[in-house]
Design a protein around this motif. Structure first.
Motif, PDB file in Angstrom:
ATOM      1  N   HIS A   9       0.843  -1.202   0.000  1.00 21.79           N
ATOM      2  CA  HIS A   9       0.000   0.000   0.000  1.00 21.79           C
ATOM      3  C   HIS A   9       0.878   1.252   0.000  1.00 21.79           C
ATOM      4  CE1 HIS A   9      -3.155  -2.727   1.878  1.00 21.79           C
ATOM      5  NE2 HIS A   9      -3.818  -2.173   0.877  1.00 21.79           N
ATOM      6  N   LEU A  10       1.883   1.243   0.866  1.00 20.11           N
ATOM      7  CA  LEU A  10       2.752   2.411   0.998  1.00 20.11           C
ATOM      8  C   LEU A  10       3.535   2.659  -0.285  1.00 20.11           C
ATOM      9  CD1 LEU A  10       4.114   1.918   4.639  1.00 20.11           C
ATOM     10  CD2 LEU A  10       2.119   3.221   3.866  1.00 20.11           C
ATOM     11  N   LYS A  11       3.970   1.583  -0.959  1.00 17.02           N
ATOM     12  CA  LYS A  11       4.688   1.745  -2.225  1.00 17.02           C
ATOM     13  C   LYS A  11       3.754   2.304  -3.296  1.00 17.02           C
ATOM     14  CE  LYS A  11       8.239   1.291  -3.333  1.00 17.02           C
ATOM     15  NZ  LYS A  11       9.298   2.319  -3.566  1.00 17.02           N
ATOM     16  N   TYR A  12       2.531   1.798  -3.356  1.00 21.51           N
ATOM     17  CA  TYR A  12       1.555   2.335  -4.317  1.00 21.51           C
ATOM     18  C   TYR A  12       1.318   3.821  -4.059  1.00 21.51           C
ATOM     19  CZ  TYR A  12       0.334  -2.555  -5.375  1.00 21.51           C
ATOM     20  OH  TYR A  12       0.380  -3.873  -5.746  1.00 21.51           O
ATOM     21  N   PHE A  13       1.135   4.151  -2.788  1.00 20.54           N
ATOM     22  CA  PHE A  13       0.902   5.550  -2.430  1.00 20.54           C
ATOM     23  C   PHE A  13       2.104   6.416  -2.812  1.00 20.54           C
ATOM     24  CE2 PHE A  13       1.897   8.888   0.636  1.00 20.54           C
ATOM     25  CZ  PHE A  13       0.819   9.739   0.437  1.00 20.54           C
ATOM     26  N   GLN A  14       3.318   5.948  -2.507  1.00 23.09           N
ATOM     27  CA  GLN A  14       4.527   6.739  -2.783  1.00 23.09           C
ATOM     28  C   GLN A  14       4.662   7.048  -4.265  1.00 23.09           C
ATOM     29  OE1 GLN A  14       8.430   4.832  -2.577  1.00 23.09           O
ATOM     30  NE2 GLN A  14       9.169   6.517  -1.290  1.00 23.09           N
ATOM     31  N   VAL A  15       4.466   6.049  -5.106  1.00 29.90           N
ATOM     32  CA  VAL A  15       4.618   6.257  -6.545  1.00 29.90           C
ATOM     33  C   VAL A  15       3.550   7.215  -7.073  1.00 29.90           C
ATOM     34  CG1 VAL A  15       4.558   5.122  -8.803  1.00 29.90           C
ATOM     35  CG2 VAL A  15       5.765   4.051  -6.892  1.00 29.90           C
ATOM     36  N   LYS A  24       0.151   6.915 -15.174  1.00 29.04           N
ATOM     37  CA  LYS A  24       1.609   6.800 -15.124  1.00 29.04           C
ATOM     38  C   LYS A  24       2.061   5.980 -13.926  1.00 29.04           C
ATOM     39  CE  LYS A  24       3.226  10.837 -17.685  1.00 29.04           C
ATOM     40  NZ  LYS A  24       4.069  12.056 -17.615  1.00 29.04           N
ATOM     41  N   ALA A  25       1.421   6.207 -12.769  1.00 26.12           N
ATOM     42  CA  ALA A  25       1.795   5.464 -11.563  1.00 26.12           C
ATOM     43  C   ALA A  25       1.504   3.979 -11.739  1.00 26.12           C
ATOM     44  CB  ALA A  25       1.054   6.016 -10.353  1.00 26.12           C
ATOM     45  N   ALA A  26       0.342   3.646 -12.337  1.00 21.01           N
ATOM     46  CA  ALA A  26      -0.023   2.241 -12.547  1.00 21.01           C
ATOM     47  C   ALA A  26       0.979   1.559 -13.476  1.00 21.01           C
ATOM     48  CB  ALA A  26      -1.442   2.154 -13.116  1.00 21.01           C
ATOM     49  N   GLU A  27       1.384   2.263 -14.542  1.00 20.69           N
ATOM     50  CA  GLU A  27       2.375   1.707 -15.478  1.00 20.69           C
ATOM     51  C   GLU A  27       3.700   1.445 -14.770  1.00 20.69           C
ATOM     52  OE1 GLU A  27       2.596   4.521 -18.618  1.00 20.69           O
ATOM     53  OE2 GLU A  27       0.703   3.896 -19.567  1.00 20.69           O
ATOM     54  N   SER A  32      -2.904  -2.550 -12.949  1.00 22.51           N
ATOM     55  CA  SER A  32      -3.923  -1.830 -13.714  1.00 22.51           C
ATOM     56  C   SER A  32      -4.297  -0.532 -13.008  1.00 22.51           C
ATOM     57  CB  SER A  32      -5.170  -2.699 -13.880  1.00 22.51           C
ATOM     58  OG  SER A  32      -5.826  -2.878 -12.634  1.00 22.51           O
ATOM     59  N   GLN A  33      -4.803   0.421 -13.775  1.00 20.70           N
ATOM     60  CA  GLN A  33      -5.222   1.692 -13.182  1.00 20.70           C
ATOM     61  C   GLN A  33      -6.382   1.498 -12.200  1.00 20.70           C
ATOM     62  OE1 GLN A  33      -5.390   4.938 -15.964  1.00 20.70           O
ATOM     63  NE2 GLN A  33      -6.843   6.095 -14.717  1.00 20.70           N
ATOM     64  N   PRO A  34      -7.405   0.705 -12.544  1.00 18.93           N
ATOM     65  CA  PRO A  34      -8.485   0.465 -11.560  1.00 18.93           C
ATOM     66  C   PRO A  34      -7.958  -0.220 -10.294  1.00 18.93           C
ATOM     67  CG  PRO A  34      -9.199  -0.150 -13.758  1.00 18.93           C
ATOM     68  CD  PRO A  34      -7.728   0.114 -13.855  1.00 18.93           C
ATOM     69  N   GLY A  35      -6.977  -1.130 -10.466  1.00 18.78           N
ATOM     70  CA  GLY A  35      -6.397  -1.804  -9.303  1.00 18.78           C
ATOM     71  C   GLY A  35      -5.697  -0.829  -8.378  1.00 18.78           C
ATOM     72  N   SER A  37      -6.363   2.392  -8.127  1.00 21.67           N
ATOM     73  CA  SER A  37      -7.420   3.214  -7.507  1.00 21.67           C
ATOM     74  C   SER A  37      -8.027   2.501  -6.305  1.00 21.67           C
ATOM     75  CB  SER A  37      -8.515   3.529  -8.538  1.00 21.67           C
ATOM     76  OG  SER A  37      -8.004   4.327  -9.583  1.00 21.67           O
ATOM     77  N   ARG A  38      -8.261   1.184  -6.438  1.00 17.39           N
ATOM     78  CA  ARG A  38      -8.840   0.421  -5.323  1.00 17.39           C
ATOM     79  C   ARG A  38      -7.893   0.389  -4.118  1.00 17.39           C
ATOM     80  NH1 ARG A  38     -10.531  -3.051  -9.500  1.00 17.39           N
ATOM     81  NH2 ARG A  38      -8.758  -4.446  -9.126  1.00 17.39           N
ATOM     82  N   GLN A  39      -6.590   0.213  -4.382  1.00 23.09           N
ATOM     83  CA  GLN A  39      -5.616   0.146  -3.291  1.00 23.09           C
ATOM     84  C   GLN A  39      -5.541   1.484  -2.544  1.00 23.09           C
ATOM     85  OE1 GLN A  39      -4.041  -2.606  -2.324  1.00 23.09           O
ATOM     86  NE2 GLN A  39      -4.926  -3.816  -3.980  1.00 23.09           N
ATOM     87  N   ILE A  40      -5.566   2.585  -3.289  1.00 24.48           N
ATOM     88  CA  ILE A  40      -5.508   3.911  -2.654  1.00 24.48           C
ATOM     89  C   ILE A  40      -6.779   4.167  -1.866  1.00 24.48           C
ATOM     90  CG2 ILE A  40      -5.356   6.392  -3.065  1.00 24.48           C
ATOM     91  CD1 ILE A  40      -2.724   4.856  -3.508  1.00 24.48           C
ATOM     92  N   LYS A  41      -7.916   3.785  -2.444  1.00 22.79           N
ATOM     93  CA  LYS A  41      -9.190   3.960  -1.746  1.00 22.79           C
ATOM     94  C   LYS A  41      -9.199   3.148  -0.459  1.00 22.79           C
ATOM     95  CE  LYS A  41     -13.376   5.586  -1.499  1.00 22.79           C
ATOM     96  NZ  LYS A  41     -13.582   7.037  -1.260  1.00 22.79           N
ATOM     97  N   GLN A  42      -8.638   1.950  -0.518  1.00 19.75           N
ATOM     98  CA  GLN A  42      -8.559   1.097   0.665  1.00 19.75           C
ATOM     99  C   GLN A  42      -7.709   1.760   1.749  1.00 19.75           C
ATOM    100  OE1 GLN A  42      -6.356  -2.940   1.055  1.00 19.75           O
ATOM    101  NE2 GLN A  42      -8.375  -3.467   0.237  1.00 19.75           N
ATOM    102  N   MET A  43      -6.594   2.368   1.353  1.00 24.94           N
ATOM    103  CA  MET A  43      -5.744   3.095   2.320  1.00 24.94           C
ATOM    104  C   MET A  43      -6.520   4.222   2.988  1.00 24.94           C
ATOM    105  SD  MET A  43      -1.961   3.568   0.634  1.00 24.94           S
ATOM    106  CE  MET A  43      -1.348   4.360   2.133  1.00 24.94           C
ATOM    107  N   GLU A  44      -7.244   4.967   2.180  1.00 25.90           N
ATOM    108  CA  GLU A  44      -8.009   6.096   2.721  1.00 25.90           C
ATOM    109  C   GLU A  44      -9.089   5.624   3.687  1.00 25.90           C
ATOM    110  OE1 GLU A  44      -7.604   9.474  -0.752  1.00 25.90           O
ATOM    111  OE2 GLU A  44      -9.070   7.868  -1.072  1.00 25.90           O
ATOM    112  N   GLU A  45      -9.684   4.470   3.418  1.00 22.59           N
ATOM    113  CA  GLU A  45     -10.701   3.916   4.331  1.00 22.59           C
ATOM    114  C   GLU A  45     -10.063   3.460   5.639  1.00 22.59           C
ATOM    115  OE1 GLU A  45     -12.525   0.837   2.080  1.00 22.59           O
ATOM    116  OE2 GLU A  45     -13.739   2.212   0.844  1.00 22.59           O
ATOM    117  N   ILE A  46      -8.880   2.852   5.544  1.00 23.69           N
ATOM    118  CA  ILE A  46      -8.184   2.388   6.751  1.00 23.69           C
ATOM    119  C   ILE A  46      -7.786   3.569   7.624  1.00 23.69           C
ATOM    120  CG2 ILE A  46      -6.087   1.256   7.612  1.00 23.69           C
ATOM    121  CD1 ILE A  46      -6.224  -0.546   5.082  1.00 23.69           C
TER     122      ILE A  46
END
Length: 304
Positions: A9-15, A24-27, A32-35, A37-46
């Protein structure tokens, strides 16, 4: 279902925080871009906060996201330090010290430090790189550099600065320039010459200090070229593109068709300082700082 924050999660957020574009971050992360988005949304919920401000045109960090970005950078930099330390232990080395320096420190301060370091702490490996003032500060803040040698009067909070060497200034002229040691009286003799300065963006106060040397002689120089590197300035002078004023110690170690005239009778002096981050956990750092500060009096007398 409850979730916990994981390292991914932290690596996804950092990029994403660096790119500020989901595509660009997903690439970059090979997901995937939707994937993403889901991970970032999950972080925000946590965490229960919005980490990004999104609209149709752009993505920006929120206040919480800006705070988290600094913490995440620290975490990953520290993990990299742990990896390096474990590698050093595994290979029988004590530790590694990353040192940044200006060219004017390369001829006396840094070689003397490395000599004493090898003698006193032979297990410490050093990684040396010449770089401008501001880049050293940035890398020290990010824990990517342990020690820096800069010419800055002040540094950001959390970084310690200690002057270790006071230097005079010298004129730099082409070898065949009509002005030489015997007929030189004042910088004003060069008032109609184009000047080459160190970059004002890297150190504006240092730029102003050199400018004041000319102004004290009754003129404001025409600055035609700027650089953050001494060798570049010397090459421009050698090619007849202007004259320069640099710290006297910078002249050592170069063999170009240029000459130096030390400005002994002016009030301006320049200080070389050592800087480090107060929270740096490299075990070798305190020993190295002790070695440097022990040499302070000798350095300030100009006898490295």
């Amino acid at each position: 279902m409850s979730y916990q924050i994981e390292l991914r999660h932290l690596k996804y957020f950092q990029v994403l925080a660096e790119e500020l574009k989901f595509r660009k971050a997903a690439e970059k992360l090979f997901i995937s871009q939707p994937g993403l988005s889901r991970q970032i949304k999950q972080m925000e919920e946590i965490y229960g906060v919005d980490l990004f401000v999104r609209n149709k045109r752009k993505v920006e960090l929120s206040s919480a996201g800006t705070y988290l970005k600094a913490e995440v950078d620290f975490i990953f930099n520290h993990l990299e330090t742990i990896k390096t330390q474990l590698d050093n232990i595994g290979k029988g080395r004590e530790t590694e010290l990353r040192i940044g320096f200006l060219g004017s420190a390369a001829q006396n301060v840094v070689p003397e430090l490395i000599f004493r370091l090898n003698k006193t702490y032979p297990g410490i490996q050093t990684l040396l790189e010449e770089m401008p003032n501001q880049l050293q500060v940035q890398l020290i803040e990010k824990d990517k550099l342990d020690l820096g040698f800069v010419r800055l009067p002040r540094v950001p909070d959390g970084i310690s600065r200690h002057p270790i060497f006071e230097d005079t200034f010298s004129l730099v002229l082409p070898e065949d320039h009509p002005i030489h040691e015997k007929n030189f009286n004042n910088v004003r003799q060069l008032s109609n010459e184009p000047f080459i300065f160190f970059s004002s963006e890297d150190s504006p106060l240092y730029y102003d200090l050199i400018m004041s040397i000319c102004e004290d002689s009754g003129f404001r120089p025409q600055v035609f070229h700027k650089s953050v590197h001494g060798p570049t300035i010397f090459k421009l002078v050698e090619q007849g593109l202007g004259v320069a004023i640099v710290p006297s110690s910078l002249q050592l170690g170069y063999h170009l068709k240029i000459k130096f005239i030390e400005l002994k009778n002016i009030k301006q002096r320049t200080e070389l300082s050592v800087i480090w981050k107060d929270s740096n956990r490299n075990p070798a750092l305190r020993n190295v700082i002790a070695l440097l500060l022990d040499k302070e009096v000798v350095y300030r007398k100009g006898q490295p």
